[in-house]
Design a protein around this motif. Structure first.
Motif, PDB file in Angstrom:
ATOM      1  N   LEU A 159       0.795  -1.220   0.000  1.00 16.55           N
ATOM      2  CA  LEU A 159       0.000   0.000   0.000  1.00 16.55           C
ATOM      3  C   LEU A 159       0.830   1.274   0.000  1.00 16.55           C
ATOM      4  O   LEU A 159       0.260   2.369  -0.065  1.00 16.55           O
ATOM      5  N   LEU A 160       2.153   1.154   0.065  1.00 17.13           N
ATOM      6  CA  LEU A 160       2.988   2.350   0.098  1.00 17.13           C
ATOM      7  C   LEU A 160       2.825   3.159  -1.189  1.00 17.13           C
ATOM      8  O   LEU A 160       2.654   2.600  -2.284  1.00 17.13           O
ATOM      9  N   ASN A 161       2.868   4.475  -1.040  1.00 19.32           N
ATOM     10  CA  ASN A 161       2.695   5.402  -2.151  1.00 19.32           C
ATOM     11  C   ASN A 161       1.293   5.345  -2.754  1.00 19.32           C
ATOM     12  O   ASN A 161       1.093   5.692  -3.925  1.00 19.32           O
ATOM     13  N   THR A 162       0.329   4.889  -1.966  1.00 20.53           N
ATOM     14  CA  THR A 162      -1.075   4.925  -2.372  1.00 20.53           C
ATOM     15  C   THR A 162      -1.877   5.607  -1.267  1.00 20.53           C
ATOM     16  O   THR A 162      -1.478   5.577  -0.096  1.00 20.53           O
ATOM     17  N   PRO A 163      -3.010   6.213  -1.598  1.00 19.98           N
ATOM     18  CA  PRO A 163      -3.828   6.849  -0.549  1.00 19.98           C
ATOM     19  C   PRO A 163      -4.302   5.877   0.527  1.00 19.98           C
ATOM     20  O   PRO A 163      -4.558   6.284   1.667  1.00 19.98           O
ATOM     21  N   TRP A 164      -4.422   4.584   0.186  1.00 17.09           N
ATOM     22  CA  TRP A 164      -4.917   3.606   1.159  1.00 17.09           C
ATOM     23  C   TRP A 164      -3.986   3.480   2.360  1.00 17.09           C
ATOM     24  O   TRP A 164      -4.425   3.115   3.453  1.00 17.09           O
ATOM     25  N   ALA A 165      -2.715   3.766   2.169  1.00 18.64           N
ATOM     26  CA  ALA A 165      -1.773   3.705   3.293  1.00 18.64           C
ATOM     27  C   ALA A 165      -2.085   4.766   4.333  1.00 18.64           C
ATOM     28  O   ALA A 165      -1.744   4.607   5.513  1.00 18.64           O
ATOM     29  N   ILE A 166      -2.722   5.852   3.916  1.00 14.50           N
ATOM     30  CA  ILE A 166      -3.149   6.896   4.849  1.00 14.50           C
ATOM     31  C   ILE A 166      -4.564   6.634   5.343  1.00 14.50           C
ATOM     32  O   ILE A 166      -4.863   6.810   6.530  1.00 14.50           O
ATOM     33  N   VAL A 221     -16.596  14.791  15.071  1.00 16.68           N
ATOM     34  CA  VAL A 221     -15.783  13.678  14.576  1.00 16.68           C
ATOM     35  C   VAL A 221     -15.156  14.026  13.229  1.00 16.68           C
ATOM     36  O   VAL A 221     -14.003  13.684  12.959  1.00 16.68           O
ATOM     37  N   SER A 222     -15.909  14.725  12.396  1.00 15.43           N
ATOM     38  CA  SER A 222     -15.380  15.121  11.085  1.00 15.43           C
ATOM     39  C   SER A 222     -14.192  16.057  11.242  1.00 15.43           C
ATOM     40  O   SER A 222     -13.169  15.911  10.551  1.00 15.43           O
ATOM     41  N   ILE A 223     -14.313  17.019  12.141  1.00 18.44           N
ATOM     42  CA  ILE A 223     -13.213  17.963  12.370  1.00 18.44           C
ATOM     43  C   ILE A 223     -11.992  17.238  12.920  1.00 18.44           C
ATOM     44  O   ILE A 223     -10.854  17.471  12.478  1.00 18.44           O
ATOM     45  N   PHE A 224     -12.210  16.327  13.880  1.00 18.85           N
ATOM     46  CA  PHE A 224     -11.095  15.572  14.433  1.00 18.85           C
ATOM     47  C   PHE A 224     -10.406  14.731  13.355  1.00 18.85           C
ATOM     48  O   PHE A 224      -9.167  14.630  13.326  1.00 18.85           O
ATOM     49  N   ALA A 225     -11.191  14.127  12.464  1.00 22.90           N
ATOM     50  CA  ALA A 225     -10.619  13.282  11.415  1.00 22.90           C
ATOM     51  C   ALA A 225      -9.783  14.108  10.448  1.00 22.90           C
ATOM     52  O   ALA A 225      -8.675  13.703  10.060  1.00 22.90           O
ATOM     53  N   LEU A 226     -10.291  15.265  10.057  1.00 25.93           N
ATOM     54  CA  LEU A 226      -9.553  16.122   9.126  1.00 25.93           C
ATOM     55  C   LEU A 226      -8.262  16.650   9.740  1.00 25.93           C
ATOM     56  O   LEU A 226      -7.194  16.613   9.118  1.00 25.93           O
ATOM     57  N   VAL A 227      -8.360  17.130  10.977  1.00 27.21           N
ATOM     58  CA  VAL A 227      -7.190  17.710  11.629  1.00 27.21           C
ATOM     59  C   VAL A 227      -6.132  16.638  11.904  1.00 27.21           C
ATOM     60  O   VAL A 227      -4.928  16.898  11.803  1.00 27.21           O
ATOM     61  N   ALA A 228      -6.560  15.404  12.243  1.00 27.71           N
ATOM     62  CA  ALA A 228      -5.604  14.334  12.540  1.00 27.71           C
ATOM     63  C   ALA A 228      -4.734  14.023  11.328  1.00 27.71           C
ATOM     64  O   ALA A 228      -3.509  13.849  11.450  1.00 27.71           O
ATOM     65  N   VAL A 229      -5.351  13.958  10.150  1.00 28.37           N
ATOM     66  CA  VAL A 229      -4.567  13.698   8.936  1.00 28.37           C
ATOM     67  C   VAL A 229      -3.717  14.911   8.592  1.00 28.37           C
ATOM     68  O   VAL A 229      -2.561  14.780   8.166  1.00 28.37           O
ATOM     69  N   TRP A 230      -4.280  16.093   8.788  1.00 27.07           N
ATOM     70  CA  TRP A 230      -3.567  17.315   8.402  1.00 27.07           C
ATOM     71  C   TRP A 230      -2.293  17.522   9.220  1.00 27.07           C
ATOM     72  O   TRP A 230      -1.270  17.938   8.685  1.00 27.07           O
ATOM     73  N   LYS A 231      -2.347  17.230  10.495  1.00 31.16           N
ATOM     74  CA  LYS A 231      -1.191  17.521  11.353  1.00 31.16           C
ATOM     75  C   LYS A 231      -0.220  16.355  11.465  1.00 31.16           C
ATOM     76  O   LYS A 231       0.872  16.527  12.005  1.00 31.16           O
ATOM     77  N   ASP A 232      -0.592  15.176  10.967  1.00 27.74           N
ATOM     78  CA  ASP A 232       0.289  14.016  11.094  1.00 27.74           C
ATOM     79  C   ASP A 232       1.549  14.218  10.262  1.00 27.74           C
ATOM     80  O   ASP A 232       1.518  14.809   9.175  1.00 27.74           O
ATOM     81  N   TRP A 235       3.877   9.278  10.015  1.00 29.71           N
ATOM     82  CA  TRP A 235       3.292   8.205   9.206  1.00 29.71           C
ATOM     83  C   TRP A 235       3.196   8.574   7.723  1.00 29.71           C
ATOM     84  O   TRP A 235       3.570   7.765   6.863  1.00 29.71           O
ATOM     85  N   PRO A 236       2.718   9.776   7.344  1.00 27.46           N
ATOM     86  CA  PRO A 236       2.738  10.127   5.916  1.00 27.46           C
ATOM     87  C   PRO A 236       4.140  10.134   5.316  1.00 27.46           C
ATOM     88  O   PRO A 236       4.319   9.814   4.144  1.00 27.46           O
ATOM     89  N   LEU A 237       5.146  10.481   6.130  1.00 33.07           N
ATOM     90  CA  LEU A 237       6.528  10.478   5.639  1.00 33.07           C
ATOM     91  C   LEU A 237       6.986   9.062   5.312  1.00 33.07           C
ATOM     92  O   LEU A 237       7.724   8.846   4.339  1.00 33.07           O
ATOM     93  N   LEU A 238       6.537   8.072   6.100  1.00 33.53           N
ATOM     94  CA  LEU A 238       6.911   6.684   5.850  1.00 33.53           C
ATOM     95  C   LEU A 238       6.031   6.034   4.783  1.00 33.53           C
ATOM     96  O   LEU A 238       6.519   5.266   3.950  1.00 33.53           O
TER      97      LEU A 238
END
Length: 297
Positions: A159-166, A221-232, A235-238
């Motif tokens: 799944l690396l380099n695919t959106p599914w990994a996130i 929950v929507s705000i928490f989900a968006l912010v969690a991906v945005w600030k991570d 994991w996105p680096l890996l």
């Protein structure tokens, strides 16, 4: 003649003390001092980041740092936007964030509804095990999560380099499931029983009754989900080694080699703007959703 004192409202400082001149002076002095200190603590780093992007390179790396730019260079922000390809990184982050949000809403709402209203066998045990995962530091899960992403069990897909990994690691969010379940618990069971008597099934009840009543907590929950991906960051680096597929935070780090410090600071300030706007626009939804469902009735 005795004067009645209203004691229905309990506060840290009594009304009698506030009515005295000395009490009012002490109260307002402490209140103003506390507000100023907390404002500086929270606003100070944002101010230094925004003004740091307006400084020259020499002034940005100066120690001790200056409180304001002696020579304003607003072109640094446009340089950061083009040199670090922030438009592409922003598009990637939006795709990852809203994809994770969609999957979380589907699976987390379903899980919370099952725990709250369908009451499956061993449901409390499963919920307790999920909540126990909140006690595990996120760093501990990085290695097994990475090994799973490079070779998904049974499917044997990388799944690396695919959106599914996130997207996939963000789906099972125990905290969001707990928030949703707590809100669903506050919905009167009599209302759902009446709909069931009228012939509505579990899915119809969820879609037509539970979800319309749950807009406040779904917003949170929507705000928490968006912010969690945005600030991570880690994991996105890996999970997305290619700089063209990374999020804002990871992409800025990957493309930072040879970039002046003031340009990096400007890029960081730009990446922080969306999350700040999220909070300013939806702060009422956050507070309303967190307190919703605390009382039944």
């Amino acid at each position: 003649m005795a004067v009645a004192v209203d004691t229905s409202t309990r506060t840290l400082v009594s009304r009698v003390q506030l009515n005295r001149p000395r009490g009012r002076i002490v109260y307002w002095s402490v209140l103003v001092l506390t507000l100023v200190v907390f404002t500086l603590v929270f606003i100070g780093p944002l101010y230094m980041m925004v003004t740091g992007g307006l400084k020259t390179t020499a002034e940005a790396i100066q120690s001790p740092p200056t409180l304001y730019p002696h020579k304003i260079t607003p072109g640094t922000y446009s340089t950061a936007w083009t040199q670090l390809n922030l438009a592409k990184l922003l598009t990637n982050t939006l795709i990852y964030a809203f994809g994770a949000l969609l999957l979380q809403l589907v699976f987390d709402i379903s899980a919370a509804y099952a725990f709250s209203k369908l009451r499956p066998v061993l449901g409390n045990l499963v919920l307790g095990a999920m909540l126990a995962t909140l006690m595990i530091p996120a760093m501990v899960l990085i290695v097994p999560q990475y090994l799973t992403a490079i070779d998904v069990p049974i499917l044997h897909v990388n799944l690396l380099n695919t959106p599914w990994a996130i997207w996939l690691p963000s789906v099972a969010n125990a905290f969001n499931i707990f928030l949703l379940k707590r809100f669903f618990d506050s919905i009167p069971q009599e209302l759902l029983d009446a709909a069931s008597i009228d012939g509505a099934g579990s899915i119809r009840i969820l879609w037509s009754i539970v979800l319309p009543m749950s807009r406040p907590i779904i917003s949170v929950v929507s705000i928490f989900a968006l912010v969690a991906v945005w600030k991570d960051f880690l994991w996105p680096l890996l999970a997305e080694p290619s700089p063209t597929k990374q999020t804002l935070n990871a992409g800025i780090y990957s493309l930072s080699q040879g970039v002046p410090e003031n340009v990096l600071i400007a890029a960081s300030a730009i990446s922080a703007v969306p999350t700040i706007l999220f909070f300013l626009f939806f702060q009422r939804n956050i507070m309303a959703g967190l307190t919703a469902g605390s009382l039944k009735g």
